[in-house]
Design a protein around this motif. Structure first.
Motif, mmCIF file in Angstrom:
data_model
loop_
_atom_site.group_PDB
_atom_site.id
_atom_site.type_symbol
_atom_site.label_atom_id
_atom_site.label_comp_id
_atom_site.label_asym_id
_atom_site.label_seq_id
_atom_site.Cartn_x
_atom_site.Cartn_y
_atom_site.Cartn_z
ATOM 1 N N ASP A 28 -1.802 4.643 -7.684
ATOM 2 C CA ASP A 28 -3.119 3.896 -7.204
ATOM 3 C C ASP A 28 -3.053 4.301 -5.678
ATOM 4 O O ASP A 28 -1.893 4.850 -4.980
ATOM 5 C CB ASP A 28 -2.644 2.324 -7.320
ATOM 6 C CG ASP A 28 -3.016 2.023 -8.690
ATOM 7 O OD1 ASP A 28 -3.214 2.638 -9.370
ATOM 8 O OD2 ASP A 28 -2.765 0.826 -8.898
ATOM 9 N N GLU A 36 -0.799 3.017 -3.481
ATOM 10 C CA GLU A 36 0.581 3.398 -3.537
ATOM 11 C C GLU A 36 1.262 4.645 -2.756
ATOM 12 O O GLU A 36 1.839 5.040 -2.310
ATOM 13 C CB GLU A 36 0.976 3.676 -5.096
ATOM 14 C CG GLU A 36 1.396 2.416 -5.884
ATOM 15 C CD GLU A 36 1.542 2.717 -7.329
ATOM 16 O OE1 GLU A 36 0.616 3.100 -7.960
ATOM 17 O OE2 GLU A 36 2.765 2.834 -7.856
ATOM 18 N N CYS A 84 1.637 4.090 0.740
ATOM 19 C CA CYS A 84 3.028 3.212 0.781
ATOM 20 C C CYS A 84 4.003 4.383 0.475
ATOM 21 O O CYS A 84 5.100 4.460 1.438
ATOM 22 C CB CYS A 84 2.998 2.128 -0.289
ATOM 23 S SG CYS A 84 2.192 0.667 0.330
ATOM 24 N N TYR A 136 1.706 -3.836 -3.262
ATOM 25 C CA TYR A 136 2.401 -2.276 -3.330
ATOM 26 C C TYR A 136 3.721 -2.101 -2.470
ATOM 27 O O TYR A 136 4.426 -1.187 -2.972
ATOM 28 C CB TYR A 136 1.313 -1.376 -3.045
ATOM 29 C CG TYR A 136 0.187 -1.153 -4.116
ATOM 30 C CD1 TYR A 136 0.514 -0.583 -5.431
ATOM 31 C CD2 TYR A 136 -1.025 -1.930 -4.238
ATOM 32 C CE1 TYR A 136 -0.665 -0.340 -6.386
ATOM 33 C CE2 TYR A 136 -1.871 -1.832 -5.004
ATOM 34 C CZ TYR A 136 -1.737 -1.110 -6.126
ATOM 35 O OH TYR A 136 -2.699 -1.099 -7.005
ATOM 36 N N LYS A 192 6.846 -2.991 -4.285
ATOM 37 C CA LYS A 192 6.622 -1.959 -5.285
ATOM 38 C C LYS A 192 7.283 -0.794 -4.941
ATOM 39 O O LYS A 192 8.078 -0.151 -5.667
ATOM 40 C CB LYS A 192 5.481 -2.052 -5.968
ATOM 41 C CG LYS A 192 5.314 -1.007 -7.500
ATOM 42 C CD LYS A 192 3.782 -1.094 -7.973
ATOM 43 C CE LYS A 192 3.822 -0.072 -9.115
ATOM 44 N NZ LYS A 192 2.413 0.008 -9.485
ATOM 45 N N CYS A 193 6.669 -0.130 -3.736
ATOM 46 C CA CYS A 193 7.415 1.144 -3.497
ATOM 47 C C CYS A 193 8.717 1.224 -2.635
ATOM 48 O O CYS A 193 8.856 2.220 -2.218
ATOM 49 C CB CYS A 193 6.072 1.810 -2.628
ATOM 50 S SG CYS A 193 4.685 2.098 -3.404
ATOM 51 N N ARG A 229 -6.834 0.365 -5.763
ATOM 52 C CA ARG A 229 -6.221 0.735 -7.178
ATOM 53 C C ARG A 229 -6.896 1.899 -7.604
ATOM 54 O O ARG A 229 -6.857 2.233 -8.823
ATOM 55 C CB ARG A 229 -6.530 -0.355 -8.063
ATOM 56 C CG ARG A 229 -5.770 -1.456 -7.914
ATOM 57 C CD ARG A 229 -5.908 -2.946 -8.729
ATOM 58 N NE ARG A 229 -4.972 -3.967 -8.387
ATOM 59 C CZ ARG A 229 -5.503 -5.242 -8.415
ATOM 60 N NH1 ARG A 229 -6.484 -5.481 -8.951
ATOM 61 N NH2 ARG A 229 -4.479 -6.031 -8.157
#
Lengths: 617, 617
Positions: A11, A14, A17, A42, A45-46, A178
């Motif tokens: 995404d 992402e 990030c 994100y 998540k990253c 996204r």
């Protein structure tokens, strides 16, 4: 954490990030808001830490502090309310050459196109108003409105932030977050390359030749080192240049801590008329000042007293230079320092272990530092001796007794013997502080008594000093302290101490960031005093509400064992505190109330205040 | 205080301060800084109170709150750092039509002309950068650079602030402050006159005729009242219009409290799809909405559900109007209301004692309200009855049982009986709150659970409601609470209670302004709760550091007897608190921690959050 190698696309957010992580940022500052909540999914998540500050101005200050230690930082806010709240901090980073990637969440492209009357707008359907405001304090703004152009725009923004060492602002519409981006784009080198176009190579060559020519012509040249635009990618090059050069070195106020006070050619601090006599004497005799990363502001030159004028000034800034009034643009300080080291330096001495985060020791190889092959290329020593210049340098070398500031920046203030129950004065405090500081300390001084008093403090090796001698925003350091302490913990050198000196009035501006410090278990030492000079010593408008500061850590949620508060009224109290191992080791947050007589102030601030008062009047 | 009648000239900044006082401002908000210290000498000399906030953003919020109660306010900051810190608050005042006179201190003209590298600049010698940023959220900016033009520029800035009901920014160089101004200029009427040019008179006439024509043609017309641009100089005219009109009246979210819920034609709150069934039914049948001072934002229309489109909308704003898509500019809402009262109203009813500060009861006669001769001109009743319209109005009049919202804004949420130890839920809290509120209360609701929950609260007469349904800056209300409470104390009605509802996350943004509230001995009731909706109910990024809020008043310097803290967990606790006279009478600061289940939220906010989530997604 996601295994990206198994995915064809990622995404868009992402991508951003991961780029942020690739360039060495571990924690992202900011405040959640309606339009950026999807972003924040994100961040963790990253593998990045979300700091979650109490407000956006403090978040901006914290991002500035993080960047000054880490080399670069990221801040996430929301269009309008959040973006504008952070603007003073971003303007400060812009003024002071601090690289902050500011990511601003905008509503969806659909909402923008339809000119909807959304909250966080002026209700006029115009979604560009605040962008125009941010543009004035960013060296680049990028609007991400398509997944096709996003990777290029994001990479260019990061590259520009790094090259210019100033904030960039990236606007991302919520419906872009996204969008799919080809995963393989991430495998390219992080966008920190600095390939110079041919014109810039020529410009660079001309500048270096001119500087060398001027130095050769000069009788008494001197180096004046500031901190603007150095921290991010040029510190190692500066260390190498200073280590190899034989010219006398002065530090500007912003260069405190940046210049190793144990360097053999180091003379002291040049801050205009309030400099020590030896420095003033030296500056009186020089005919060329090679100023590197310095800005001659009213505050750092004691009201422009002893400003160095164009006729004897080489002014090398991050991406431009001026040699005796002649401008050079599109150069880079890093390349210039490498060339000057080669041209003017002695044999390359062993490279000082950088006081900056050594990125190569971090888990992921980073590309922020210029290729080592460039920096370590064997250099050719160039004979620049001239007889009158030799005379000057010999005078300098032989006059250690006359230049007593070699190891201490403020010995012109009498070194008091320890005097027991005597009250603490600024001049006593700042001259004695150096004995307690230790190698690698991160030291923050809020604009005011702290940022002037500290000119009298001897810095330990590898110290990093944070202050704003240009932007001078009151309240800056409490946020910056959070960011700096977190950057230290994120680094390969997590045992560094972070020590803040702040007035109680300034502390009131951003006090809630103490809560963020507590939340993340950071353990700085925070000492606060009072200030009341310049104008209106007796006026009620300079009064502040007296706080019971000792209650603040508990009010902001610190557990009983997680902090200590101290009330220090005498020199004896302070000596006792300095000798406590638990205090000195920074295992918990330390909160110290320093009682100093209301009208006492560092001598140099008294002099500066007089100058400012005259100009105001 | 100085006897100005004995002086031939006064200083320029005295002129400004006296003008500020003449238009009814008693307290000036702001933060001291290097360039404005000379300003501040004049503030108290001229009989104004200097508030001295903890930071400029909070000062800006406080000036907004003061203006919403007092009618207009003044804020003083310093160029760059202070000015930018306040910018989010100023943008909010601009978006929400709140008249704030923002005075920004600039360095001397000499320093500007010489392009000196002063602190609080970007170091580029450009002293206009921040002015360009402020210009985008001010309806006028004025640079005072000569004593000759200063009085005209200052008067024009004040007049524009008043006419537009939006912020103006006045930049004053520090060396202008003491320039002499002829004293006799002060004896002219304060600059609040609104003589209309001939073109505007024609425009006004055309608008009024068009509105009357549309109302006559309509079968089912309805009035929709918002709060934008009404508070300052148009509240009395609105009261007269509503009192004399026979059309059904709906309040928009921003019009809560502004419309007297006991008016015979009042139906309820129109907030799009989350309105009560009776209101939705009414809106379904209307063919003309005369919207006055309302802005249809996403938040106030439950995500644009039931937005009124141009084909059935007359939209009357502060200085412009739109009738079914046709624009009218350079009108003034005040004049329009007077004309509509004359043309559409019944015989003029006794004028409701204004819930706003009645300036005529203040010590010095003020000219803010439109000349009473205009407002009280005997009006001519105009027959506008039409048969189908009569039908509609009769239906409305006879259906009180079907429109149960006549006296309560939220009876569609079941009225719970009192239920002892049950925990407090939002829906219970907001519907029961109305019973404890009393005439004249000033009520602030922070954006979030409070600003939606309160749609279910029945407001008492003469209540004043402060919220931001357009700008929605988190943290706004704590500063605004200080300003509103101080404005109430400065008014002829100092016994008004000021009551703030805020989430604990929002409180963290600007918590230090509690210190200013304590410093000035203000005694609002501050209740704080939690919020976590829209997106990321479980995500760590929405967590905030848990504070021990009860310690805050003491930490911020409140003396033990000067405040009370309360922890309220059950409905019984709250009923007990509401019955305490000391709590209810606001003799000291009251600080109430309301425990509400984390995921509980007002039903209408749940619905709105769903809509926002869909748009974000």
């Amino acid at each position: 954490m996601v295994n990206y190698s198994t995915l064809e696309t990622i995404d868009l957010f992402e991508y951003l990030c991961i780029r942020i992580k690739q360039i060495g940022i571990r924690s992202v500052h900011g405040v959640p808001g309606d339009f950026n909540l999807v972003f924040l999914d994100y961040v963790e998540k990253c593998g990045l830490r979300w700091v979650g500050n109490c407000n956006e101005l403090n978040a901006g200050y914290a991002a500035d502090g993080y960047a000054r230690i880490n080399g670069i930082s990221a801040l996430m806010t929301v269009m309008g309310v959040g973006e504008l709240s952070a603007l003073n901090a971003i303007a400060g980073s812009f003024a002071e050459f601090v690289p902050v990637i500011h990511v601003v969440a905008k509503p969806s492209l659909h909402a923008q196109k339809e000119e909807l009357c959304l909250h966080h707008t002026l209700g006029d359907g115009d979604f560009t108003t605040f962008e125009e405001m941010s543009r004035r304090v960013s060296c680049l703004t990028a609007s991400i409105d398509s997944p096709k152009t996003a990777p290029v725009l994001i990479d260019e923004a990061i590259r520009t932030c790094w090259v210019q060492s100033r904030p960039v602002t990236i606007f991302i519409a919520s419906d872009m977050v996204r969008m799919p981006i080809a995963r393989h784009l991430l495998s390219s080198r992080p966008p920190l390359n600095r390939t110079m176009p041919r014109d810039d190579v020529l410009q660079h060559g001309r500048l270096v030749d001119t500087v060398i020519h001027e130095v050769q012509q000069a009788t008494n040249p001197v180096l004046l080192i500031g901190g603007y635009g150095i921290l991010h990618g040029a510190k190692r090059e500066l260390d190498q240049f200073l280590g190899s050069s034989e010219l006398p070195v002065l530090a500007a106020a912003s260069g405190l801590g940046l210049v190793d006070a144990t360097l053999p050619h180091y003379v002291g601090l040049y801050v205009g008329s309030t400099s020590s006599p030896n420095v003033l004497e030296l500056m009186h005799s020089v005919d060329l000042v090679i100023s590197i990363g310095n800005i001659q502001t009213d505050l750092s030159t004691s009201g422009f007293s002893g400003n160095v004028d164009d006729t004897r000034l080489i002014d090398i800034q991050r991406t431009r230079a001026k040699v005796k009034g002649h401008n050079f643009t599109n150069i880079h300080i890093n390349n210039v320092l490498i060339a000057l080291t080669a041209e003017l330096g002695n044999e390359l001495p062993p490279v000082h272990s950088s006081s900056w985060v050594d990125r190569n020791q971090q888990q992921e190889p980073l590309a922020i530092i210029l290729d080592k092959t460039d920096a370590n290329t064997p250099i050719r020593r160039r004979s620049t001796e001239k007889s009158s210049r030799d005379q000057f340098l010999n005078f300098f070398r032989n006059s250690k007794g006359y230049f007593p500031a070699l190891l201490s920046m403020g010995p012109w203030i009498p070194q008091h013997e320890f005097e027991g129950h005597k009250p603490i004065t600024h001049d006593w405090f700042w001259t004695h502080l150096g004995k307690w500081l230790r190698k690698g300390d991160i030291i923050l001084a809020e604009a005011g008594t702290a940022s002037y008093g500290i000119w009298n403090t001897t810095f330990p090796p590898d110290a990093i000093f944070l202050a704003q001698y240009l932007w001078s925003s009151i309240g800056y350091t409490i946020g910056a302290c959070q960011g700096a302490a977190l950057a230290a913990r994120d680094s390969c050198n997590p045992q560094r101490r972070t020590i803040l000196f702040i007035g109680d009035g300034s502390l009131q501006c951003g006090c809630q960031e103490l809560s963020t410090i507590i939340r993340h278990g950071l353990t700085p030492i925070i000492g606060y005093t009072v200030e009341r000079l310049i104008h209106g010593e007796e006026q009620a408008y300079n009064d502040i509400q007296p706080w019971t500061h000792q209650l603040l850590p508990a009010a902001f949620g610190a557990a009983p064992g997680a902090y200590q508060t101290h009330r220090v009224e005498t020199r004896e109290d302070l000596q006792a505190l300095w000798s406590q191992e638990r205090f000195t080791d920074c295992s918990v947050l330390q909160f110290v109330e320093l009682y100093i007589a209301q009208k006492d102030a560092p001598s140099n601030l008294v002099a500066l205040s007089r100058s400012l008062r005259e100009r105001n009047g």
